[in-house]
Design a protein around this motif. Structure first.
Motif, PDB file in Angstrom:
ATOM      1  N   GLY A 236      14.398  20.334  -6.464  1.00 37.85           N
ATOM      2  CA  GLY A 236      13.437  21.090  -5.673  1.00 37.85           C
ATOM      3  C   GLY A 236      13.011  20.320  -4.445  1.00 37.85           C
ATOM      4  N   VAL A 237      11.770  20.516  -4.048  1.00 38.21           N
ATOM      5  CA  VAL A 237      11.203  19.832  -2.883  1.00 38.21           C
ATOM      6  C   VAL A 237      10.255  18.749  -3.381  1.00 38.21           C
ATOM      7  CG1 VAL A 237       9.767  20.070  -0.825  1.00 38.21           C
ATOM      8  CG2 VAL A 237      11.385  21.884  -1.443  1.00 38.21           C
ATOM      9  N   LEU A 238      10.500  17.526  -2.970  1.00 37.37           N
ATOM     10  CA  LEU A 238       9.671  16.397  -3.379  1.00 37.37           C
ATOM     11  C   LEU A 238       9.111  15.694  -2.147  1.00 37.37           C
ATOM     12  CD1 LEU A 238       8.612  14.358  -5.518  1.00 37.37           C
ATOM     13  CD2 LEU A 238      10.782  13.146  -5.255  1.00 37.37           C
ATOM     14  N   GLN A 239       7.793  15.609  -2.061  1.00 35.04           N
ATOM     15  CA  GLN A 239       7.124  14.886  -0.981  1.00 35.04           C
ATOM     16  C   GLN A 239       6.407  13.682  -1.595  1.00 35.04           C
ATOM     17  OE1 GLN A 239       4.783  18.330   0.384  1.00 35.04           O
ATOM     18  NE2 GLN A 239       5.852  18.184   2.338  1.00 35.04           N
ATOM     19  N   LEU A 240       6.678  12.495  -1.065  1.00 33.34           N
ATOM     20  CA  LEU A 240       6.120  11.283  -1.647  1.00 33.34           C
ATOM     21  C   LEU A 240       5.566  10.370  -0.555  1.00 33.34           C
ATOM     22  CD1 LEU A 240       5.671   9.158  -3.907  1.00 33.34           C
ATOM     23  CD2 LEU A 240       8.056   8.453  -3.571  1.00 33.34           C
ATOM     24  N   ASN A 241       4.301  10.004  -0.693  1.00 34.46           N
ATOM     25  CA  ASN A 241       3.672   8.976   0.134  1.00 34.46           C
ATOM     26  C   ASN A 241       3.240   7.856  -0.801  1.00 34.46           C
ATOM     27  OD1 ASN A 241       3.629  10.382   2.745  1.00 34.46           O
ATOM     28  ND2 ASN A 241       2.138  11.735   1.785  1.00 34.46           N
ATOM     29  N   GLN A 242       3.721   6.657  -0.537  1.00 34.31           N
ATOM     30  CA  GLN A 242       3.407   5.515  -1.401  1.00 34.31           C
ATOM     31  C   GLN A 242       3.031   4.324  -0.527  1.00 34.31           C
ATOM     32  OE1 GLN A 242       6.610   3.624  -3.701  1.00 34.31           O
ATOM     33  NE2 GLN A 242       5.391   3.967  -5.548  1.00 34.31           N
ATOM     34  N   VAL A 243       1.827   3.796  -0.734  1.00 35.73           N
ATOM     35  CA  VAL A 243       1.313   2.743   0.139  1.00 35.73           C
ATOM     36  C   VAL A 243       0.669   1.634  -0.692  1.00 35.73           C
ATOM     37  CG1 VAL A 243      -0.427   2.181   1.863  1.00 35.73           C
ATOM     38  CG2 VAL A 243       0.884   4.276   2.092  1.00 35.73           C
ATOM     39  N   ALA A 244       0.951   0.396  -0.333  1.00 38.94           N
ATOM     40  CA  ALA A 244       0.228  -0.757  -0.852  1.00 38.94           C
ATOM     41  C   ALA A 244      -0.227  -1.568   0.357  1.00 38.94           C
ATOM     42  CB  ALA A 244       1.107  -1.595  -1.772  1.00 38.94           C
ATOM     43  N   GLY A 245      -1.518  -1.579   0.609  1.00 39.52           N
ATOM     44  CA  GLY A 245      -2.036  -2.263   1.787  1.00 39.52           C
ATOM     45  C   GLY A 245      -3.320  -1.630   2.260  1.00 39.52           C
ATOM     46  N   SER A 246      -3.624  -1.781   3.537  1.00 39.50           N
ATOM     47  CA  SER A 246      -4.879  -1.275   4.076  1.00 39.50           C
ATOM     48  C   SER A 246      -4.677  -0.662   5.456  1.00 39.50           C
ATOM     49  CB  SER A 246      -5.917  -2.401   4.167  1.00 39.50           C
ATOM     50  OG  SER A 246      -6.196  -2.930   2.892  1.00 39.50           O
ATOM     51  N   GLY A 247      -5.389   0.453   5.703  1.00 42.78           N
ATOM     52  CA  GLY A 247      -5.372   1.087   7.016  1.00 42.78           C
ATOM     53  C   GLY A 247      -4.083   1.780   7.370  1.00 42.78           C
TER      54      GLY A 247
ATOM     55  N   ALA B 100      -4.340  -8.721  -3.673  1.00 37.43           N
ATOM     56  CA  ALA B 100      -3.034  -8.258  -4.143  1.00 37.43           C
ATOM     57  C   ALA B 100      -3.133  -6.765  -4.405  1.00 37.43           C
ATOM     58  CB  ALA B 100      -2.608  -8.993  -5.400  1.00 37.43           C
ATOM     59  N   ALA B 101      -2.122  -6.012  -3.976  1.00 32.72           N
ATOM     60  CA  ALA B 101      -2.117  -4.557  -4.151  1.00 32.72           C
ATOM     61  C   ALA B 101      -0.733  -4.104  -4.580  1.00 32.72           C
ATOM     62  CB  ALA B 101      -2.513  -3.863  -2.845  1.00 32.72           C
ATOM     63  N   SER B 102      -0.691  -3.191  -5.551  1.00 33.98           N
ATOM     64  CA  SER B 102       0.605  -2.666  -5.986  1.00 33.98           C
ATOM     65  C   SER B 102       0.487  -1.183  -6.282  1.00 33.98           C
ATOM     66  CB  SER B 102       1.106  -3.413  -7.228  1.00 33.98           C
ATOM     67  OG  SER B 102       0.264  -3.170  -8.345  1.00 33.98           O
ATOM     68  N   ALA B 103       1.508  -0.439  -5.875  1.00 36.22           N
ATOM     69  CA  ALA B 103       1.633   0.991  -6.153  1.00 36.22           C
ATOM     70  C   ALA B 103       3.030   1.195  -6.722  1.00 36.22           C
ATOM     71  CB  ALA B 103       1.428   1.813  -4.891  1.00 36.22           C
ATOM     72  N   VAL B 104       3.103   1.608  -7.976  1.00 36.16           N
ATOM     73  CA  VAL B 104       4.384   1.639  -8.680  1.00 36.16           C
ATOM     74  C   VAL B 104       4.542   2.957  -9.436  1.00 36.16           C
ATOM     75  CG1 VAL B 104       5.812   0.524 -10.435  1.00 36.16           C
ATOM     76  CG2 VAL B 104       4.363  -0.868  -8.952  1.00 36.16           C
ATOM     77  N   ILE B 105       5.735   3.537  -9.359  1.00 33.19           N
ATOM     78  CA  ILE B 105       6.119   4.672 -10.193  1.00 33.19           C
ATOM     79  C   ILE B 105       7.285   4.207 -11.048  1.00 33.19           C
ATOM     80  CG2 ILE B 105       6.962   7.052 -10.250  1.00 33.19           C
ATOM     81  CD1 ILE B 105       5.711   7.497  -7.540  1.00 33.19           C
ATOM     82  N   THR B 106       7.116   4.296 -12.349  1.00 34.70           N
ATOM     83  CA  THR B 106       8.129   3.737 -13.248  1.00 34.70           C
ATOM     84  C   THR B 106       8.256   4.599 -14.492  1.00 34.70           C
ATOM     85  OG1 THR B 106       8.793   1.723 -14.418  1.00 34.70           O
ATOM     86  CG2 THR B 106       6.445   2.228 -14.378  1.00 34.70           C
TER      87      THR B 106
ATOM     88  N   VAL C   2       3.052  -4.618  -3.074  1.00 33.79           N
ATOM     89  CA  VAL C   2       4.241  -4.068  -3.730  1.00 33.79           C
ATOM     90  C   VAL C   2       4.123  -2.547  -3.768  1.00 33.79           C
ATOM     91  CG1 VAL C   2       5.573  -3.926  -5.856  1.00 33.79           C
ATOM     92  CG2 VAL C   2       4.556  -6.112  -5.184  1.00 33.79           C
ATOM     93  N   ALA C   3       5.124  -1.848  -3.248  1.00 36.45           N
ATOM     94  CA  ALA C   3       5.250  -0.396  -3.366  1.00 36.45           C
ATOM     95  C   ALA C   3       6.670  -0.117  -3.820  1.00 36.45           C
ATOM     96  CB  ALA C   3       4.970   0.297  -2.033  1.00 36.45           C
ATOM     97  N   SER C   4       6.813   0.506  -4.994  1.00 39.72           N
ATOM     98  CA  SER C   4       8.167   0.687  -5.517  1.00 39.72           C
ATOM     99  C   SER C   4       8.267   1.900  -6.425  1.00 39.72           C
ATOM    100  CB  SER C   4       8.600  -0.570  -6.291  1.00 39.72           C
ATOM    101  OG  SER C   4       7.838  -0.718  -7.472  1.00 39.72           O
ATOM    102  N   VAL C   5       9.482   2.464  -6.473  1.00 36.59           N
ATOM    103  CA  VAL C   5       9.847   3.516  -7.413  1.00 36.59           C
ATOM    104  C   VAL C   5      11.040   2.989  -8.205  1.00 36.59           C
ATOM    105  CG1 VAL C   5      10.647   5.876  -7.716  1.00 36.59           C
ATOM    106  CG2 VAL C   5       9.056   5.334  -5.862  1.00 36.59           C
ATOM    107  N   GLU C   6      10.870   2.810  -9.499  1.00 39.18           N
ATOM    108  CA  GLU C   6      11.956   2.277 -10.305  1.00 39.18           C
ATOM    109  C   GLU C   6      13.032   3.327 -10.530  1.00 39.18           C
ATOM    110  OE1 GLU C   6      10.690   0.325 -13.825  1.00 39.18           O
ATOM    111  OE2 GLU C   6       9.490  -1.166 -12.752  1.00 39.18           O
ATOM    112  N   SER C   7      14.217   2.847 -10.834  1.00 38.70           N
ATOM    113  CA  SER C   7      15.388   3.726 -10.906  1.00 38.70           C
ATOM    114  C   SER C   7      15.279   4.775 -12.011  1.00 38.70           C
ATOM    115  CB  SER C   7      16.655   2.879 -11.123  1.00 38.70           C
ATOM    116  OG  SER C   7      16.564   2.130 -12.331  1.00 38.70           O
ATOM    117  N   THR C   8      14.479   4.517 -13.020  1.00 37.11           N
ATOM    118  CA  THR C   8      14.354   5.484 -14.117  1.00 37.11           C
ATOM    119  C   THR C   8      13.428   6.648 -13.774  1.00 37.11           C
ATOM    120  OG1 THR C   8      12.593   4.105 -15.048  1.00 37.11           O
ATOM    121  CG2 THR C   8      14.821   3.768 -15.898  1.00 37.11           C
ATOM    122  N   ALA C   9      12.571   6.472 -12.784  1.00 35.93           N
ATOM    123  CA  ALA C   9      11.631   7.522 -12.395  1.00 35.93           C
ATOM    124  C   ALA C   9      12.299   8.524 -11.455  1.00 35.93           C
ATOM    125  CB  ALA C   9      10.411   6.918 -11.719  1.00 35.93           C
ATOM    126  N   LEU C  10      11.851   9.761 -11.500  1.00 35.26           N
ATOM    127  CA  LEU C  10      12.303  10.834 -10.601  1.00 35.26           C
ATOM    128  C   LEU C  10      13.762  11.233 -10.831  1.00 35.26           C
ATOM    129  CD1 LEU C  10      10.699   9.614  -7.247  1.00 35.26           C
ATOM    130  CD2 LEU C  10       9.730  11.208  -8.896  1.00 35.26           C
TER     131      LEU C  10
END
Length: 206
Positions: A180-191, A92-98, A167-175
């Protein structure tokens, strides 16, 4: 009467044993979790860079090149490569911004967030700015370029589970309210290979 109650209790215990075994097996699983929460970077300004990973053999980078002058030249070049890596894919893998992470922040932000194995991510920015009031220059005098390549991990091999909860998610309260300039890479998994490139040249006359 007491013998009968004892027998019923034994049968209930035997029926519950498989469920307990399943829960115990889940606790022994390989789990990776990457989480950015609370008020991390909230209200921050300027050049912001965040690399966060959970797992094995993950590559991440943020590159910024800014040049100001008569003959401005800015370049950013990144190459990420791995060969023949072996790692176990998480069950199981999760990447979350909240939370309020990066809320109300401003400027140039690069975020790389990964949960898993063998992932590559980059953010690259190249900005060339010719100052006001200087002599105009030709197109070759003020240049910016960002060259980048993520991953190239064709020899990556996974051992273990090939499927599981991701699970890869950005919750509504974040960001919220970021400017300005925002670059985002968000990954849950392999390879996985991910990247963002921004290249800009600005010229002004006297």
């Amino acid at each position: 009467m007491s013998a009968r109650v004892g027998l019923i209790g034994l049968l209930v215990g035997l029926c519950a044993a498989p469920a307990l075994a399943d829960d115990y097996g889940a606790m022994l699983g390989y789990l990776t979790q990457s989480r950015v929460d609370g008020s991390a970077f909230s209200g921050a300004s300027g050049a912001l860079a965040l690399n966060v990973a959970a797992g094995d053999l993950n590559q991440q980078t943020n590159l910024r090149a800014i040049a100001v002058g008569t003959r401005a030249l800015a370049s950013a070049d990144v190459r990420q490569a791995r060969r023949g890596d072996r790692a176990t894919a998480p069950d199981a893998a999760s990447a979350v911004i909240t939370g309020r992470a990066f809320a109300g922040a401003s400027g140039l932000a690069g975020i790389n967030q990964a949960s898993g194995s063998g992932n590559s991510a980059f953010n690259a920015v190249a900005l060339a700015l010719a100052q006001q009031g200087i002599r105009e220059t030709d197109d070759d005098a003020a240049l910016s370029a960002a060259f980048a390549s993520a991953g190239q991990q064709h020899g990556f091999e996974r051992g273990g589970a090939t499927a599981g909860r991701r699970v890869a998610s950005v919750e509504s309260t974040a960001l919220q309210g970021f400017e300005g300039v925002l670059q985002l890479n968000q990954v849950a998994g392999s390879g996985n290979d991910t990247g963002n490139v921004l290249s800009m040249s600005v010229q002004t006359g006297p």
